[in-house]
Design an enzyme around this catalytic site. Structure first.
Site, PDB file in Angstrom:
ATOM      1  CG  ASN A  85      36.686  64.317  64.900  1.00 26.04           C
ATOM      2  OD1 ASN A  85      35.854  64.299  63.997  1.00 26.04           O
ATOM      3  ND2 ASN A  85      37.944  64.677  64.697  1.00 26.04           N
ATOM      4  CB  THR A  93      43.239  61.232  68.888  1.00 34.76           C
ATOM      5  OG1 THR A  93      43.320  62.611  68.557  1.00 34.76           O
ATOM      6  CG2 THR A  93      43.101  60.407  67.617  1.00 34.76           C
ATOM      7  CG  HIS A  98      39.278  68.817  70.394  1.00 39.19           C
ATOM      8  ND1 HIS A  98      39.239  67.696  71.179  1.00 39.19           N
ATOM      9  CD2 HIS A  98      39.539  68.380  69.136  1.00 39.19           C
ATOM     10  CE1 HIS A  98      39.480  66.625  70.442  1.00 39.19           C
ATOM     11  NE2 HIS A  98      39.651  67.009  69.189  1.00 39.19           N
TER      12      HIS A  98
END
Ligand code: AMP
Ligand code: ZN
Length: 112
Positions: A85, A93, A98
Site C-alpha cells: 500500500n 498506515t 513493506h
C-alpha cells in the site's frame, strides 16, 4: 526517527520474526487478514513505493528474491498474494515500505 517498523527492526518493539538477513526483516502481521500474513521490510528506511529510486531499488529486488523462500518458510505451497500500500488512497498506515505476503487460503478475486 519515530518509525514503528524501524523500532521493530531494532528490537525495541517485539515482533514474531519469520526471516532476517543483513538487509531485510520479515515478521507476522499483528492483525492478520488471512491464515498467513507476513510483512517483509527493508532494514533501510524507505517510506513507500513512491520513494523507490535508482539508488535504492536494489533492496526491492532483494526483497522479491527472498519472498519465495519466506513464503515456503510460512508453509505457503499453493500460492500467495504480495501487496504494498502506498499513500492515503491505498490506506497505508505505516510509512516504512513493506510488502504484505498473504495466503494460506483461497483469497478474494477482487483486490479492491
Ligand atoms: P499498511 O496498512 O499497508 O500500512 O500495513 C501496515 C500493517 O502493519 C497492518 O497490516 C498492521 O496490522 C501491521 N502492524 C501494525 N503494527 C504492527 C506491529 N506492531 N507488529 C506487526 N504488524 C503490525
Ligand atoms: Zn522506518
Amino acid at each position: 526517527m519515530n518509525c514503528l517498523f524501524c523500532k521493530i527492526i531494532a528490537g525495541e518493539i517485539p515482533s514474531t520474526k519469520v526471516y532476517e538477513d543483513e538487509k531485510i526483516f520479515a515478521f507476522k502481521d499483528i492483525n492478520p487478514q488471512a491464515p498467513v500474513h507476513v510483512l517483509v521490510i527493508p532494514k533501510m528506511h524507505i517510506a513507500c513505493v513512491d520513494e523507490i529510486t535508482e539508488e535504492n531499488s536494489a533492496i526491492v529486488a532483494h526483497i522479491f528474491q527472498n519472498i519465495p523462500k519466506i513464503a515456503k518458510l510460512c508453509g505457503l505451497e499453493n500460492g500467495y498474494r504480495v501487496i504494498s500500500n502506498c499513500g492515503d488512497d491505498a490506506c497505508q498506515t505505516v510509512k516504512h515500505l513493506h510488502f504484505h505476503v498473504i495466503g494460506g487460503a483461497k483469497l478474494a478475486e477482487k483486490m479492491a
